[in-house]
Design a protein around this motif. Structure first.
Motif, mmCIF file in Angstrom:
data_model
loop_
_atom_site.group_PDB
_atom_site.id
_atom_site.type_symbol
_atom_site.label_atom_id
_atom_site.label_comp_id
_atom_site.label_asym_id
_atom_site.label_seq_id
_atom_site.Cartn_x
_atom_site.Cartn_y
_atom_site.Cartn_z
ATOM 1 N N THR A 9 7.856 -2.836 6.387
ATOM 2 C CA THR A 9 6.426 -2.592 6.608
ATOM 3 C C THR A 9 6.173 -1.112 6.853
ATOM 4 N N GLN A 11 2.702 1.125 7.999
ATOM 5 C CA GLN A 11 1.282 1.115 8.352
ATOM 6 C C GLN A 11 0.821 2.514 8.711
ATOM 7 N N ILE A 16 -2.326 -0.918 5.896
ATOM 8 C CA ILE A 16 -0.942 -1.353 5.710
ATOM 9 C C ILE A 16 -0.565 -1.070 4.261
ATOM 10 N N ASP A 19 3.630 -4.291 3.144
ATOM 11 C CA ASP A 19 3.394 -5.401 4.071
ATOM 12 C C ASP A 19 4.524 -6.431 4.007
ATOM 13 N N ARG A 20 5.523 -6.271 4.885
ATOM 14 C CA ARG A 20 6.607 -7.249 5.077
ATOM 15 C C ARG A 20 7.310 -7.619 3.769
#
Length: 233
Positions: A9, A11, A16, A19-20
């Motif tokens: 991730t 940000q 973001i 994102d994961r």
């Protein structure tokens, strides 16, 4: 050999960018597609240790992205490749080889190999400021290969290359991927279609699609449009 990306991730304040994202990559060519702002370059910069993730982890055969063991086997061609205009192509590669710890003899041999590989031998002693855009891009590809990387990250590598040079690049990439992990991001879908073993698509910071080329029966450009419009399940 395996690159592991786990819930990665990034940000920036209220945005973001990645994102994961999780994935496991083994030797082969991975074509990374996505619109501008999808998070491709941010992902690649984290894989190269240039950006620090907000969360998650990146390891190559157990070595963390922050460790020297990881950096020693990494090759990177950024989208905006920086160079020294007053240097010749030869001097530039020799300089970077010195930074990577090559002795002079080894550096000379490797730089000559790479200049021949990217068809720049005849321009080796010319200043980079006299190079065309395609020549600069080929020099960028050469510098990314200096240390015979096991993980090669290429951001828009064929930008500025003519059709003949693009075919040469595709063939070179296929050779490298026999025992290396090659992550290739491009807006030129045909480059991915001709070379990639696996197709990755990012959208709004997430990895929304990941399949081997054999699993995809339709034209890649059509598939990409469907994925981008969230038609594909």
């Amino acid at each position: 050999m395996e690159l592991r990306v786990d819930r990665l991730t990034k940000q920036y304040k209220n945005k973001i960018a990645v994102d994961r994202v999780s994935m496991r990559l083994t030797p082969g060519i991975y074509g990374l597609l996505g619109a501008n702002g999808a998070g491709k370059t941010t992902l690649m910069r984290m894989l190269c240790g240039i950006l620090t993730p907000t969360g998650g982890s990146i390891t190559l055969d157990g070595a963390d992205v922050s460790q020297e063991e990881y950096r020693a086997v990494l090759g990177y061609l950024p989208q905006d490749f920086g160079y020294y205009p007053g240097f010749s192509g030869w001097d530039f590669l020799m300089y970077l080889a010195a930074l990577k710890g090559f002795d002079k003899k080894r550096a000379r041999v490797r730089c000559q190999e790479l200049l021949e590989m990217v068809s720049l031998s005849e321009m080796a002693k010319k200043k980079i400021k006299t190079y065309s855009g395609g020549m600069k891009q080929r020099l960028g590809i050469a510098q990314a290969l200096l240390n015979r990387p096991k993980l090669l990250v290429l951001d828009e590598p064929t930008a500025g290359l003519d059709p003949k040079e693009r075919i040469r690049f595709r063939n070179l990439t296929k050779q490298l991927a026999k025992d290396s992990i090659v992550l290739l991001s491009t807006h030129i879908v045909s480059d991915v279609e001709q070379t990639a073993n696996t197709i990755l698509v990012m959208k709004e910071g997430q990895m929304v699609f990941q399949k081997s080329r054999e699993e995809i029966s339709e034209a890649l450009e059509q598939l990409y449009m469907k994925v981008s419009e969230e038609i594909v399940e």
